[in-house]
Design a protein around this motif. Structure first.
Motif, PDB file in Angstrom:
ATOM      1  N   VAL A  91       0.877  -1.176   0.000  1.00  0.00           N
ATOM      2  CA  VAL A  91       0.000   0.000   0.000  1.00  0.00           C
ATOM      3  C   VAL A  91       0.909   1.219   0.000  1.00  0.00           C
ATOM      4  N   PRO A  92       0.943   1.941  -1.130  1.00  0.00           N
ATOM      5  CA  PRO A  92      -0.053   1.958  -2.196  1.00  0.00           C
ATOM      6  C   PRO A  92       0.101   0.918  -3.303  1.00  0.00           C
ATOM      7  N   GLY A  93       1.202   0.192  -3.346  1.00  0.00           N
ATOM      8  CA  GLY A  93       1.526  -0.643  -4.503  1.00  0.00           C
ATOM      9  C   GLY A  93       0.399  -1.462  -5.085  1.00  0.00           C
ATOM     10  N   ARG A  94      -0.330  -2.200  -4.243  1.00  0.00           N
ATOM     11  CA  ARG A  94      -1.361  -3.104  -4.755  1.00  0.00           C
ATOM     12  C   ARG A  94      -2.770  -2.520  -4.668  1.00  0.00           C
ATOM     13  N   ALA A  95      -2.897  -1.271  -4.252  1.00  0.00           N
ATOM     14  CA  ALA A  95      -4.240  -0.747  -3.989  1.00  0.00           C
ATOM     15  C   ALA A  95      -4.416   0.685  -4.484  1.00  0.00           C
ATOM     16  N   VAL A  96      -3.724   1.040  -5.551  1.00  0.00           N
ATOM     17  CA  VAL A  96      -3.802   2.422  -6.052  1.00  0.00           C
ATOM     18  C   VAL A  96      -5.231   2.770  -6.461  1.00  0.00           C
ATOM     19  N   ASP A  97      -5.905   1.870  -7.138  1.00  0.00           N
ATOM     20  CA  ASP A  97      -7.273   2.147  -7.588  1.00  0.00           C
ATOM     21  C   ASP A  97      -8.202   2.376  -6.403  1.00  0.00           C
ATOM     22  N   GLN A  98      -8.080   1.531  -5.371  1.00  0.00           N
ATOM     23  CA  GLN A  98      -8.943   1.661  -4.193  1.00  0.00           C
ATOM     24  C   GLN A  98      -8.633   2.949  -3.429  1.00  0.00           C
ATOM     25  N   ILE A  99      -7.350   3.293  -3.324  1.00  0.00           N
ATOM     26  CA  ILE A  99      -6.988   4.533  -2.625  1.00  0.00           C
ATOM     27  C   ILE A  99      -7.566   5.733  -3.371  1.00  0.00           C
ATOM     28  N   ARG A 100      -7.419   5.712  -4.679  1.00  0.00           N
ATOM     29  CA  ARG A 100      -7.894   6.847  -5.477  1.00  0.00           C
ATOM     30  C   ARG A 100      -9.406   6.989  -5.426  1.00  0.00           C
ATOM     31  N   ASN A 101     -10.114   5.893  -5.729  1.00  0.00           N
ATOM     32  CA  ASN A 101     -11.559   5.970  -5.933  1.00  0.00           C
ATOM     33  C   ASN A 101     -12.396   5.750  -4.674  1.00  0.00           C
ATOM     34  N   ALA A 102     -11.880   4.970  -3.721  1.00  0.00           N
ATOM     35  CA  ALA A 102     -12.671   4.676  -2.516  1.00  0.00           C
ATOM     36  C   ALA A 102     -12.325   5.597  -1.353  1.00  0.00           C
ATOM     37  N   ILE A 103     -11.141   6.225  -1.391  1.00  0.00           N
ATOM     38  CA  ILE A 103     -10.735   7.079  -0.269  1.00  0.00           C
ATOM     39  C   ILE A 103     -10.594   8.539  -0.692  1.00  0.00           C
ATOM     40  N   CYS A 104      -9.752   8.801  -1.690  1.00  0.00           N
ATOM     41  CA  CYS A 104      -9.460  10.195  -2.049  1.00  0.00           C
ATOM     42  C   CYS A 104     -10.633  10.886  -2.746  1.00  0.00           C
ATOM     43  N   TYR A 105     -11.260  10.194  -3.686  1.00  0.00           N
ATOM     44  CA  TYR A 105     -12.354  10.825  -4.420  1.00  0.00           C
ATOM     45  C   TYR A 105     -13.499  11.245  -3.491  1.00  0.00           C
ATOM     46  N   PRO A 106     -13.945  10.385  -2.560  1.00  0.00           N
ATOM     47  CA  PRO A 106     -14.977  10.818  -1.602  1.00  0.00           C
ATOM     48  C   PRO A 106     -14.415  11.563  -0.394  1.00  0.00           C
ATOM     49  N   ASN A 107     -13.084  11.725  -0.332  1.00  0.00           N
ATOM     50  CA  ASN A 107     -12.430  12.499   0.725  1.00  0.00           C
ATOM     51  C   ASN A 107     -12.751  11.943   2.116  1.00  0.00           C
ATOM     52  N   GLN A 130      10.156   0.105  -1.344  1.00  0.00           N
ATOM     53  CA  GLN A 130       9.215   1.034  -1.954  1.00  0.00           C
ATOM     54  C   GLN A 130       9.858   2.415  -2.087  1.00  0.00           C
ATOM     55  N   ILE A 131      10.143   2.816  -3.303  1.00  0.00           N
ATOM     56  CA  ILE A 131      10.813   4.096  -3.549  1.00  0.00           C
ATOM     57  C   ILE A 131       9.974   5.043  -4.404  1.00  0.00           C
ATOM     58  N   GLU A 132       8.715   4.662  -4.685  1.00  0.00           N
ATOM     59  CA  GLU A 132       7.885   5.538  -5.507  1.00  0.00           C
ATOM     60  C   GLU A 132       6.548   5.878  -4.845  1.00  0.00           C
ATOM     61  N   ASP A 133       6.371   5.518  -3.576  1.00  0.00           N
ATOM     62  CA  ASP A 133       5.085   5.700  -2.908  1.00  0.00           C
ATOM     63  C   ASP A 133       4.733   7.166  -2.663  1.00  0.00           C
ATOM     64  N   ILE A 134       5.732   7.982  -2.328  1.00  0.00           N
ATOM     65  CA  ILE A 134       5.449   9.402  -2.097  1.00  0.00           C
ATOM     66  C   ILE A 134       4.942  10.045  -3.388  1.00  0.00           C
ATOM     67  N   SER A 135       5.581   9.715  -4.491  1.00  0.00           N
ATOM     68  CA  SER A 135       5.154  10.233  -5.785  1.00  0.00           C
ATOM     69  C   SER A 135       3.722   9.818  -6.100  1.00  0.00           C
ATOM     70  N   THR A 136       3.417   8.538  -5.864  1.00  0.00           N
ATOM     71  CA  THR A 136       2.078   8.010  -6.173  1.00  0.00           C
ATOM     72  C   THR A 136       1.002   8.691  -5.357  1.00  0.00           C
ATOM     73  N   THR A 137       1.213   8.780  -4.049  1.00  0.00           N
ATOM     74  CA  THR A 137       0.179   9.334  -3.174  1.00  0.00           C
ATOM     75  C   THR A 137       0.107  10.859  -3.266  1.00  0.00           C
ATOM     76  N   ARG A 138       1.238  11.506  -3.509  1.00  0.00           N
ATOM     77  CA  ARG A 138       1.261  12.963  -3.606  1.00  0.00           C
ATOM     78  C   ARG A 138       0.435  13.458  -4.783  1.00  0.00           C
ATOM     79  N   ALA A 139       0.327  12.644  -5.814  1.00  0.00           N
ATOM     80  CA  ALA A 139      -0.399  13.057  -7.017  1.00  0.00           C
ATOM     81  C   ALA A 139      -1.913  12.928  -6.873  1.00  0.00           C
ATOM     82  N   MET A 140      -2.388  12.310  -5.792  1.00  0.00           N
ATOM     83  CA  MET A 140      -3.827  12.092  -5.639  1.00  0.00           C
ATOM     84  C   MET A 140      -4.489  13.279  -4.941  1.00  0.00           C
TER      85      MET A 140
END
Length: 331
Positions: A91-107, A130-140
């Motif tokens: 996390v976020p590696g295997r759950a990017v879609d869920q983080i984006r749509n189930a958590i961030c989108y509904p805030n 994990q060396i790309e997680d900050i980039s992934t989550t920062r963009a959401m």
């Protein structure tokens, strides 16, 4: 904004994960809304402490990270403050879609707290570094991204996350880490969206760091002062998003050059966030220290320092980056 100098003497090392577990237990006493969701890593993440104390509020969903995130979202919809924890590789590696749509989108008020970020995961190797997680989550959109420097900071920031609605991503280190802040540091010194100035008298350049690289930034500042007569300001930028743009601009104007340090890919992480802030406010040279767009490799626990050295995540490299940034500064 905190302004202080690191004390000299023997380094005190404490586990961030233990501080996280202790903070959850303490906060759980007075706030029944707090629940915890684990991904079969509750012993490692120390969330078992919370589960032992409040078993009716602990949910271990097994090795199913997408479910972990989705269940946490459901609990948040039901009015809970849901902490969801496992390793950063998952996390976020295997759950990017869920983080984006189930958590961030509904805030939603889901707090993702992960460990084993960066290269310092020991023998697990590149698949778990994990060396790309900050980039992934920062963009959401709606996501706040936190990378604490020590265990003292962790406890205060967990409380701040409880008090702040909306989604968070907090990244903890696997190894015990150097204590940067005194135990007596008040919670008011850790404000989300504000960096802390640890060495305030630097006038020749600024070092902006996060996570375990903060200790190395302080070492680099000492090295620069003693060996080259360079006075370097040191900033602990524990909030990567929203980044403290005002402080970054102030440092750029007053010192003329910036070096950043992070245990993360230089693409999309702290260095990128600082560069963006500098470019939009007061452009000065920025030199980034971090993983240079490559995967890591396995190393035994006792070899972790050598691994960091191999990838240039050292006080020496930070000092070199400061010198290089200053060489490009406006005359």
């Amino acid at each position: 904004m905190l302004s202080s100098s690191k004390s000299t003497g023997e380094k005190k090392m404490i586990d961030m994960r233990g501080a996280y577990g202790d903070a959850l237990v303490e906060l759980g006493k007075s706030d029944p809304r707090i629940v915890c969701v684990g991904g079969d890593t509750t012993d490692s993440l120390k969330t078992k402490k919370f589960g032992d104390k409040y078993p009716e509020r602990m949910f271990n969903v097994g090795i199913a990270e997408a479910n972990l995130v989705s269940i946490a979202a459901g609990l948040a919809i039901a009015g809970k403050i849901a902490f969801a924890s496992t390793y950063a590789a998952f996390v976020p590696g295997r759950a990017v879609d869920q983080i984006r749509n189930a958590i961030c989108y509904p805030n939603l008020s889901v707090k993702l707290v992960v460990s084993h970020g960066g290269l310092t995961v020991g023998p697990d190797g590149a698949s778990h570094q994990q060396i790309e997680d900050i980039s992934t989550t920062r963009a959401m959109p709606n996501m706040r991204v936190i990378v604490p420097a020590d265990a003292v900071q962790v406890k205060h920031l967990i409380k701040a996350m409880v008090d702040t609605p909306g989604p968070f991503y907090m990244r903890l280190a696997r190894p015990t880490t150097e204590i940067i802040y005194p135990e007596s540091t008040p919670a008011s010194d850790f404000k989300i969206g504000r960096g802390n100035v640890l060495v305030a008298d630097g006038s020749d350049a600024t070092i902006i760091a996060c996570g375990l690289m903060v200790g190395k930034a302080l070492e680099a500042a000492d090295m620069l002062k003693k060996e080259k007569g360079i006075s370097a300001r040191v900033v602990d930028m524990f909030t990567i998003k929203p980044i403290d743009t005002e402080l970054v601009a102030k440092c750029a104007k007053e010192t003329g050059a910036i070096a950043t340090a992070e245990e993360h890919n230089i693409i999309g992480g702290l260095g990128a966030a600082v560069s963006e802030a500098v470019g939009e406010t007061y452009p000065v040279p920025v030199r980034r220290v971090g993983v240079r767009d490559t995967f890591g490799e396995s190393a035994r626990d006792e070899e972790v320092d050598a691994l960091l050295e191999q990838y240039g995540l050292t006080a020496t490299e930070i000092a070199r980056a400061v010198v290089e940034a200053r060489s490009r500064a406006r005359k």
